[in-house]
Design a protein around this motif. Structure first.
Motif, mmCIF file in Angstrom:
data_model
loop_
_atom_site.group_PDB
_atom_site.id
_atom_site.type_symbol
_atom_site.label_atom_id
_atom_site.label_comp_id
_atom_site.label_asym_id
_atom_site.label_seq_id
_atom_site.Cartn_x
_atom_site.Cartn_y
_atom_site.Cartn_z
ATOM 1 N N ALA A 108 0.808 -1.218 0.000
ATOM 2 C CA ALA A 108 0.000 0.000 0.000
ATOM 3 C C ALA A 108 0.844 1.271 0.000
ATOM 4 O O ALA A 108 0.453 2.280 -0.580
ATOM 5 C CB ALA A 108 -0.940 -0.010 1.209
ATOM 6 N N SER A 109 2.024 1.219 0.629
ATOM 7 C CA SER A 109 2.905 2.395 0.637
ATOM 8 C C SER A 109 4.226 2.040 1.302
ATOM 9 O O SER A 109 4.244 1.420 2.370
ATOM 10 C CB SER A 109 2.263 3.563 1.395
ATOM 11 O OG SER A 109 3.156 4.668 1.457
ATOM 12 N N PHE A 110 5.323 2.426 0.663
ATOM 13 C CA PHE A 110 6.651 2.208 1.242
ATOM 14 C C PHE A 110 7.567 3.322 0.763
ATOM 15 O O PHE A 110 7.601 3.629 -0.433
ATOM 16 C CB PHE A 110 7.212 0.844 0.826
ATOM 17 C CG PHE A 110 8.385 0.397 1.645
ATOM 18 C CD1 PHE A 110 8.188 -0.243 2.850
ATOM 19 C CD2 PHE A 110 9.688 0.619 1.220
ATOM 20 C CE1 PHE A 110 9.272 -0.664 3.628
ATOM 21 C CE2 PHE A 110 10.761 0.203 1.979
ATOM 22 C CZ PHE A 110 10.554 -0.438 3.184
ATOM 23 N N TRP A 111 8.288 3.945 1.691
ATOM 24 C CA TRP A 111 9.189 5.050 1.378
ATOM 25 C C TRP A 111 10.635 4.608 1.617
ATOM 26 O O TRP A 111 10.921 3.916 2.600
ATOM 27 C CB TRP A 111 8.890 6.253 2.271
ATOM 28 C CG TRP A 111 7.563 6.897 2.006
ATOM 29 C CD1 TRP A 111 6.331 6.430 2.359
ATOM 30 C CD2 TRP A 111 7.347 8.136 1.343
ATOM 31 N NE1 TRP A 111 5.353 7.290 1.953
ATOM 32 C CE2 TRP A 111 5.934 8.346 1.330
ATOM 33 C CE3 TRP A 111 8.191 9.083 0.756
ATOM 34 C CZ2 TRP A 111 5.372 9.488 0.747
ATOM 35 C CZ3 TRP A 111 7.628 10.220 0.182
ATOM 36 C CH2 TRP A 111 6.239 10.407 0.178
ATOM 37 N N HIS A 112 11.541 5.028 0.732
ATOM 38 C CA HIS A 112 12.954 4.711 0.962
ATOM 39 C C HIS A 112 13.859 5.762 0.352
ATOM 40 O O HIS A 112 13.452 6.547 -0.505
ATOM 41 C CB HIS A 112 13.297 3.314 0.432
ATOM 42 C CG HIS A 112 13.385 3.220 -1.063
ATOM 43 N ND1 HIS A 112 14.548 2.858 -1.717
ATOM 44 C CD2 HIS A 112 12.473 3.433 -2.023
ATOM 45 C CE1 HIS A 112 14.328 2.851 -3.023
ATOM 46 N NE2 HIS A 112 13.080 3.185 -3.233
ATOM 47 N N GLU A 113 15.100 5.765 0.821
ATOM 48 C CA GLU A 113 16.138 6.702 0.387
ATOM 49 C C GLU A 113 17.393 5.898 0.077
ATOM 50 O O GLU A 113 17.659 4.875 0.723
ATOM 51 C CB GLU A 113 16.422 7.718 1.501
ATOM 52 C CG GLU A 113 17.534 8.708 1.202
ATOM 53 C CD GLU A 113 17.743 9.662 2.373
ATOM 54 O OE1 GLU A 113 17.002 10.639 2.483
ATOM 55 O OE2 GLU A 113 18.658 9.388 3.191
#
Length: 246
Positions: free
Chosen positions: A98-103
């Protein structure tokens, strides 16, 4: 019949400190359709990232992403609170759901890596992240990724298997089979020959009728082998994996 995807066909959506060669595996079929994927295998981003690069925190939705580093070290940070250094032999699977944030950051030498995008079988699944340490110079096939419930060390929410091998120059390697799956073999670095057909860096080969024949490495080579159930249901809502051709 063997079909080849040639390197000259690939686009480069990003160039400079962060250069992506976007390999669209569906092109190997010769179809001029709106969907560039090979079943649920959406694309292979063959990336080169220069020292000092930072790709700021960004979101993925409904992408299953395998990070496979060939050289260098990529530093990862994400919304789940994980920080890790990803290098040769250190695999990372982001099941974005549904949602995943990464750098991503490159602090030292440049990084060459693959980011492999698979379409999940459903939309808006849970968001998860997995890591696995594997041999770095396995000359025979190593199963890296498989469907949930398989014996693979990393799972993908799709009926897909991903293997790698690093044959040395002159070595011959048999290609396995998976029932109900079609193979597509990608050369990350090096060069191989199958039945007189040469496949070089950033090229791929498949056969939709017969198993792939044994290959010979013309030089030390890194190859990634996919087995895809092209009839499996899949989500078309991925941030990257859901992209279509205009």
């Amino acid at each position: 019949m063997l079909k080849k995807l040639e390197a000259e066909n690939h686009a480069q959506p990003f160039r400079g400190p962060f250069t992506i060669t976007r390999v669209l595996p569906g092109g190997i079929l010769g179809n001029k359709t709106a969907d560039p994927a090979f079943g649920s295998l959406a694309n292979i981003d063959h990336a080169v990232m220069k020292k000092g690069l930072t790709i700021k925190m960004h979101e993925h939705v409904n992408d299953e992403i395998l990070s496979y580093v060939g050289s260098g070290v990529m530093h990862h940070k994400d919304s789940a609170g994980f920080e890790a250094s990803i290098a040769r032999g250190k695999l990372m699977m982001m099941n974005a759901g549904a949602s995943f944030w990464h750098e991503e950051k490159v602090k030292d030498d440049e990084v060459e890596m693959l980011q492999i995008f698979v379409r999940p079988n459903e939309t808006n699944l849970s968001s998860e992240i997995q890591f696995h340490d594997k041999p770095v110079d396995n000359r025979n096939w190593y199963v890296m990724v498989g469907p949930e419930g398989s014996e693979a060390p990393l799972y993908v929410r799709q009926n897909v298997y991903i293997l790698d091998a690093h044959p040395k120059a002159g070595e011959e390697l048999e290609v396995p089979t998976y029932d109900g799956h079609k193979p597509i073999l990608y050369v990350m670095n090096g060069e191989i020959t199958l039945q007189g057909l040469t496949i070089g860096k950033q090229e791929a080969v498949t056969d939709l009728v017969n198993p792939l024949p044994p290959l010979v490495a013309n030089e030390d080579t890194t190859i990634v082998l996919f087995f895809v159930d092209r009839n499996a249901p899949m989500s078309m809502e991925g941030t990257i994996s859901g992209l279509r051709q205009e």
